[in-house]
Design a protein around this motif. Sequence first.
Motif, PDB file in Angstrom:
ATOM      1  N   ASN A 120      -2.619   3.121   2.895  1.00  0.00           N
ATOM      2  CA  ASN A 120      -2.635   3.140   4.355  1.00  0.00           C
ATOM      3  C   ASN A 120      -2.568   4.588   4.804  1.00  0.00           C
ATOM      4  OD1 ASN A 120      -3.050   0.654   5.525  1.00  0.00           O
ATOM      5  ND2 ASN A 120      -0.897   0.102   5.568  1.00  0.00           N
ATOM      6  N   ARG A 157      -9.024   1.299   0.532  1.00  0.00           N
ATOM      7  CA  ARG A 157      -8.326   0.641   1.646  1.00  0.00           C
ATOM      8  C   ARG A 157      -7.308  -0.375   1.134  1.00  0.00           C
ATOM      9  NH1 ARG A 157     -10.097  -0.190   6.875  1.00  0.00           N
ATOM     10  NH2 ARG A 157      -9.985  -2.426   6.503  1.00  0.00           N
ATOM     11  N   LYS A 158      -7.571  -1.000  -0.014  1.00  0.00           N
ATOM     12  CA  LYS A 158      -6.622  -1.958  -0.591  1.00  0.00           C
ATOM     13  C   LYS A 158      -5.386  -1.253  -1.156  1.00  0.00           C
ATOM     14  CE  LYS A 158      -9.892  -5.551  -1.865  1.00  0.00           C
ATOM     15  NZ  LYS A 158     -10.540  -6.251  -2.980  1.00  0.00           N
ATOM     16  N   THR A 194      -5.994  -7.607   6.654  1.00  0.00           N
ATOM     17  CA  THR A 194      -5.404  -7.293   5.347  1.00  0.00           C
ATOM     18  C   THR A 194      -4.214  -6.350   5.467  1.00  0.00           C
ATOM     19  OG1 THR A 194      -6.763  -5.329   4.906  1.00  0.00           O
ATOM     20  CG2 THR A 194      -7.701  -7.479   4.296  1.00  0.00           C
ATOM     21  N   CYS A 232      -4.617  -3.100   6.489  1.00  0.00           N
ATOM     22  CA  CYS A 232      -5.077  -1.708   6.391  1.00  0.00           C
ATOM     23  C   CYS A 232      -5.247  -1.116   7.782  1.00  0.00           C
ATOM     24  CB  CYS A 232      -6.398  -1.636   5.628  1.00  0.00           C
ATOM     25  SG  CYS A 232      -6.910   0.065   5.323  1.00  0.00           S
ATOM     26  N   ASN A 233      -4.788   0.145   7.946  1.00  0.00           N
ATOM     27  CA  ASN A 233      -4.797   0.768   9.272  1.00  0.00           C
ATOM     28  C   ASN A 233      -5.798   1.912   9.424  1.00  0.00           C
ATOM     29  OD1 ASN A 233      -3.568   2.778   7.785  1.00  0.00           O
ATOM     30  ND2 ASN A 233      -1.867   3.081   9.207  1.00  0.00           N
ATOM     31  N   ASP A 267     -10.178   3.389   8.534  1.00  0.00           N
ATOM     32  CA  ASP A 267     -11.520   3.141   8.016  1.00  0.00           C
ATOM     33  C   ASP A 267     -12.286   4.463   8.029  1.00  0.00           C
ATOM     34  OD1 ASP A 267     -13.593   1.744   6.903  1.00  0.00           O
ATOM     35  OD2 ASP A 267     -14.064   0.568   8.678  1.00  0.00           O
ATOM     36  N   ARG A 296       0.831  -1.204   0.000  1.00  0.00           N
ATOM     37  CA  ARG A 296       0.000   0.000   0.000  1.00  0.00           C
ATOM     38  C   ARG A 296       0.864   1.251   0.000  1.00  0.00           C
ATOM     39  NH1 ARG A 296      -2.891  -3.484   3.372  1.00  0.00           N
ATOM     40  NH2 ARG A 296      -5.073  -3.648   2.829  1.00  0.00           N
ATOM     41  N   PRO A 315      -3.998  -2.179  12.429  1.00  0.00           N
ATOM     42  CA  PRO A 315      -4.107  -2.862  11.138  1.00  0.00           C
ATOM     43  C   PRO A 315      -4.982  -4.114  11.237  1.00  0.00           C
ATOM     44  CG  PRO A 315      -1.832  -2.227  11.549  1.00  0.00           C
ATOM     45  CD  PRO A 315      -2.599  -1.951  12.820  1.00  0.00           C
TER      46      PRO A 315
END
Length: 96
Positions: free
Chosen positions: A76, A72-73, A45, A47-48, A50, A3, A42
């Motif tokens: 970060n 999100r993919k 996946t 990702c940190n 939302d 990311r 995280p």
Amino acid sequence: MIRKTRTASQLQDEVSRRIQRLQEVVDEGVKIRVPRPQLQEPDATGCNWDIKHFGNLGGYQRDVAAIVAAVRKEFNLSTEEKDLNSLFGDATPTAE
């Protein structure tokens, strides 16, 4: 996939830009308010961040959720803290 890192403002702008490109949103002239992303531990996946609680979401929940998932993919949230003094140069105050 590794990311890229972005600031909260950059992520907010990217999600907003993608939402405002949805043909249904364009056709109906809807303006969906995108809140700032929130840092989190995280997930599975990696990702940190939302985003939740969009404004004026109407019937676009599924489309917006897909956009957030895609962003999100890719990205970060940057966790670096900025040194506010660096904005004004390296001068340090001195006592006279």
